[in-house]
Design a protein around this motif. Structure first.
Motif, short mmCIF file in Angstrom:
data_model
loop_
_atom_site.label_atom_id
_atom_site.label_comp_id
_atom_site.label_asym_id
_atom_site.label_seq_id
_atom_site.Cartn_x
_atom_site.Cartn_y
_atom_site.Cartn_z
N SER A 17 0.85 -1.19 0.00
CA SER A 17 0.00 0.00 0.00
C SER A 17 0.89 1.24 0.00
CB SER A 17 -0.94 0.01 1.21
OG SER A 17 -0.19 0.11 2.41
N GLY A 18 0.29 2.36 -0.31
CA GLY A 18 1.03 3.61 -0.33
C GLY A 18 1.64 3.86 -1.70
N LYS A 19 2.80 4.51 -1.71
CA LYS A 19 3.46 4.80 -2.98
C LYS A 19 4.96 4.82 -2.76
CE LYS A 19 3.23 9.81 -2.48
NZ LYS A 19 2.71 11.07 -3.03
N LEU A 20 5.67 4.57 -3.84
CA LEU A 20 7.12 4.66 -3.86
C LEU A 20 7.51 5.66 -4.92
CD1 LEU A 20 8.02 0.87 -3.82
CD2 LEU A 20 8.45 2.49 -1.98
N LEU A 21 8.49 6.48 -4.61
CA LEU A 21 9.00 7.43 -5.58
C LEU A 21 10.41 7.03 -5.96
CD1 LEU A 21 7.87 10.80 -3.96
CD2 LEU A 21 6.70 9.47 -5.72
N VAL A 22 10.70 7.04 -7.24
CA VAL A 22 12.04 6.82 -7.74
C VAL A 22 12.57 8.20 -8.12
CG1 VAL A 22 13.45 5.74 -9.54
CG2 VAL A 22 11.43 4.55 -8.61
N SER A 23 13.67 8.58 -7.49
CA SER A 23 14.18 9.93 -7.74
C SER A 23 15.68 9.89 -7.94
CB SER A 23 13.82 10.86 -6.58
OG SER A 23 14.38 10.39 -5.38
#
Length: 70
Positions: free
Chosen positions: A39-45
């Motif tokens: 659940s939620g989100k992942l950011l690739v930065s």
């Protein structure tokens, strides 16, 4: 990955909750873990810029580095 697949995976995986803003993988560092977004989100930065936002439950992250042993 559907609910049945997640259930099977839970037999050999361990649940880890990551707080917002924490880094789970770092570019050019050896990775031996594959993450599955529940659940939620992942950011690739990179360099402070968001390149990709992952929000789909069941998404795999880090599988390429883990398999390549890089």
């Amino acid at each position: 990955m559907d609910d049945a697949d997640l259930q099977k995976t839970s037999r050999f995986a361990r649940l880890k909750t990551v707080q917002a803003g924490n880094t789970i993988l770092t570019e050019r560092k050896r990775a031996d873990t594959i993450f599955i977004l529940i659940s939620g989100k992942l950011l690739v930065s990179q360099g402070g810029h968001t390149l990709l936002k992952i929000t789909e439950p069941g998404s795999l992250v880090g599988e390429t580095y883990a398999m390549l042993d890089q």
